[in-house]
Design an enzyme around this catalytic site. Structure first.
Site, PDB file in Angstrom:
ATOM      1  N   LYS A   1       0.841  -1.216   0.000  1.00 46.64           N
ATOM      2  CA  LYS A   1       0.000   0.000   0.000  1.00 46.64           C
ATOM      3  C   LYS A   1       0.865   1.250   0.000  1.00 46.64           C
ATOM      4  CE  LYS A   1       0.780   1.294   4.511  1.00 46.64           C
ATOM      5  NZ  LYS A   1       1.549   2.451   4.945  1.00 46.64           N
TER       6      LYS A   1
ATOM      7  N   VAL B   1      11.083  -4.445   3.211  1.00 49.04           N
ATOM      8  CA  VAL B   1      10.809  -4.518   4.649  1.00 49.04           C
ATOM      9  C   VAL B   1      11.114  -3.145   5.266  1.00 49.04           C
ATOM     10  CG1 VAL B   1      11.490  -5.635   6.816  1.00 49.04           C
ATOM     11  CG2 VAL B   1      11.398  -6.967   4.691  1.00 49.04           C
TER      12      VAL B   1
ATOM     13  N   GLY C   1       4.115  -4.139   4.031  1.00 49.10           N
ATOM     14  CA  GLY C   1       4.360  -5.516   3.594  1.00 49.10           C
ATOM     15  C   GLY C   1       4.022  -6.555   4.656  1.00 49.10           C
ATOM     16  N   GLY C   2       4.532  -6.351   5.876  1.00 50.62           N
ATOM     17  CA  GLY C   2       4.282  -7.324   6.953  1.00 50.62           C
ATOM     18  C   GLY C   2       2.796  -7.410   7.282  1.00 50.62           C
ATOM     19  N   SER C   3       2.123  -6.265   7.271  1.00 50.32           N
ATOM     20  CA  SER C   3       0.683  -6.243   7.573  1.00 50.32           C
ATOM     21  C   SER C   3      -0.107  -6.938   6.467  1.00 50.32           C
ATOM     22  CB  SER C   3       0.193  -4.798   7.704  1.00 50.32           C
ATOM     23  OG  SER C   3       0.908  -4.140   8.711  1.00 50.32           O
TER      24      SER C   3
ATOM     25  N   ASP D   1      -2.203  -1.606  10.640  1.00 52.44           N
ATOM     26  CA  ASP D   1      -2.388  -1.544   9.183  1.00 52.44           C
ATOM     27  C   ASP D   1      -3.026  -2.800   8.591  1.00 52.44           C
ATOM     28  OD1 ASP D   1      -1.438   0.963   8.762  1.00 52.44           O
ATOM     29  OD2 ASP D   1       0.557   0.350   8.077  1.00 52.44           O
TER      30      ASP D   1
HETATM   31  O1  C5P Z   1       0.132  -1.222  15.044  1.00 49.15           O
HETATM   32  P1  C5P Z   1       1.569  -1.423  14.718  1.00 49.15           P
HETATM   33  O2  C5P Z   1       2.157  -2.586  15.475  1.00 49.15           O
HETATM   34  O3  C5P Z   1       1.873  -1.502  13.277  1.00 49.15           O
HETATM   35  O4  C5P Z   1       2.305  -0.139  15.237  1.00 49.15           O
HETATM   36  C1  C5P Z   1       3.693  -0.111  15.403  1.00 49.15           C
HETATM   37  C2  C5P Z   1       4.053   1.085  16.253  1.00 49.15           C
HETATM   38  O5  C5P Z   1       3.818   2.288  15.528  1.00 49.15           O
HETATM   39  C3  C5P Z   1       3.223   1.227  17.513  1.00 49.15           C
HETATM   40  O6  C5P Z   1       3.781   0.484  18.559  1.00 49.15           O
HETATM   41  C4  C5P Z   1       3.287   2.702  17.754  1.00 49.15           C
HETATM   42  O7  C5P Z   1       4.502   3.053  18.351  1.00 49.15           O
HETATM   43  C5  C5P Z   1       3.295   3.294  16.353  1.00 49.15           C
HETATM   44  N1  C5P Z   1       1.938   3.663  15.882  1.00 49.15           N
HETATM   45  C6  C5P Z   1       1.326   4.781  16.435  1.00 49.15           C
HETATM   46  N2  C5P Z   1       0.078   5.144  15.994  1.00 49.15           N
HETATM   47  C7  C5P Z   1      -0.539   4.439  15.023  1.00 49.15           C
HETATM   48  C8  C5P Z   1       0.091   3.316  14.436  1.00 49.15           C
HETATM   49  C9  C5P Z   1       1.336   2.954  14.899  1.00 49.15           C
HETATM   50  O8  C5P Z   1       1.870   5.438  17.322  1.00 49.15           O
HETATM   51  N3  C5P Z   1      -1.735   4.844  14.598  1.00 49.15           N
END
Ligand code: C5P
Length: 303
Positions: free
Chosen positions: A20, A104, A110-112, A145
């Protein structure tokens, strides 16, 4: 003596897991749960990992991958499978084979996307009969994501990213992706944003962007509030951005929390010409030209 039959494996099925891009990304502020409130317009692009899966009759969940750094119990596909296995007390296991194409740590999800693919494959192989909506809700536990990958080719995401509304662009065309060979840690980028928070416009230009019919008009409406934070965390992305800007090829934008830079084109030929120029002039960048927007593909039975 009792002969133990070899573990019986069943049909292998696979999905393309698309990347994306964030065409707009507004960070509205920090939340009490440590995440940040977002408003972002995302599109799928035709740059795909391939995730294949085979059901096994023991309960083990395993993954093989051409990028050995991703072979881990923390791989989001493995975590997605484990979540469904626990939640629905599934007695079976699954063995994944991941062919990695999406950079990556490149801000392209990609991971999501692999996790969303894993949820779809487990749902099919374990005959769980879950709707995409239900799978997306489980996906939100794995990563902010993940749910958006059930709503491509294009969607607006809000909350921490888990509230997803499918939308439709009036435009389709091509994107040049300029990939910086670095992994930008997403938490560091949000933390850097918090050091000098500048609340975004809340997706004010999204309707104009959805109505736009030329790539240049869309580029003029793109935003990314995380860009300055990405440049602070990863100066190499800042250098790459400056180098691409100096080529006078038009505005490029960072996707998500970096590191990929992108620019949209109406014509494939013009996109390929730009990609060639970048590769000739900036040795640290690799490029891809792919179609956009791009939606989810059906599950395939592997030949
Ligand atoms: O949800 P995900 O594990 O992808 O998020 C990784 C990190 O990115 C979270 O631990 C957070 O620090 C940050 N994040 C955030 N606000 C979001 C998405 C991600 O602060 N809306």
């Amino acid at each position: 003596m009792v002969a133990i039959a070899p573990e019986k494996t069943l049909a292998t099925i696979s999905v393309y897991a698309a990347a994306k891009l964030n065409l707009t990304l507004s960070v509205l502020g920090p939340r009490e749960d440590g995440f940040h409130e977002l408003d972002s317009l995302v599109v799928g692009v035709d740059l795909c990992d391939t995730l294949a899966a085979t059901k096994t009759n023991d309960g083990t969940i395993s993954i093989r991958c051409d990028d050995s750094a991703l072979v881990s119990a923390d791989n989001l596909a493995v975590r997605a499978a484990r979540l469904l296995q626990d939640e629905y007390a599934v007695p079976h296991g699954i063995s994944f084979e991941l062919h990695k194409v999406i950079p990556v740590g490149g801000g392209m999800g990609g991971g999501s996307s692999d996790a969303a693919g894993a949820l779809r494959l487990c749902n099919a192989l374990w005959s769980l009969g879950l709707s995409d909506e239900r799978l997306a809700r489980h996906g939100a536990v794995i990563g902010s994501d993940v749910p958006l990958f059930f709503a491509l080719p294009s969607a607006v995401i809000t909350g921490r990213g888990e509230n997803v509304t499918p939308v439709q662009l009036s435009w389709s065309g091509w994107v040049v992706l300029a990939c910086v060979q670095t992994i930008v840690p997403t938490p560091d980028v949000y933390q850097a944003w918090s050091q000098s928070p500048a609340p975004g416009d809340g997706g004010r230009h999204q309707n104009a962007l959805l109505a736009a019919t030329r790539a240049s008009a869309i580029m003029d409406l793109t935003t990314n509030d995380l860009e300055p934070a990405v440049f602070t965390v990863a100066p190499e992305v800042c250098s790459a951005f400056d180098a691409v800007t100096a080529l006078d090829l038009g505005t490029f934008r960072v996707s998500g929390a970096g590191a990929t830079l992108f620019r949209l084109y109406d014509e494939e030929k013009a996109a390929r010409c730009t990609a060639r120029t970048i590769e000739e002039k900036i040795s640290s960048l690799t490029t891809q030209v792919v179609a956009v927007p791009f939606g989810a593909c059906p599950i395939r039975t592997k030949e």
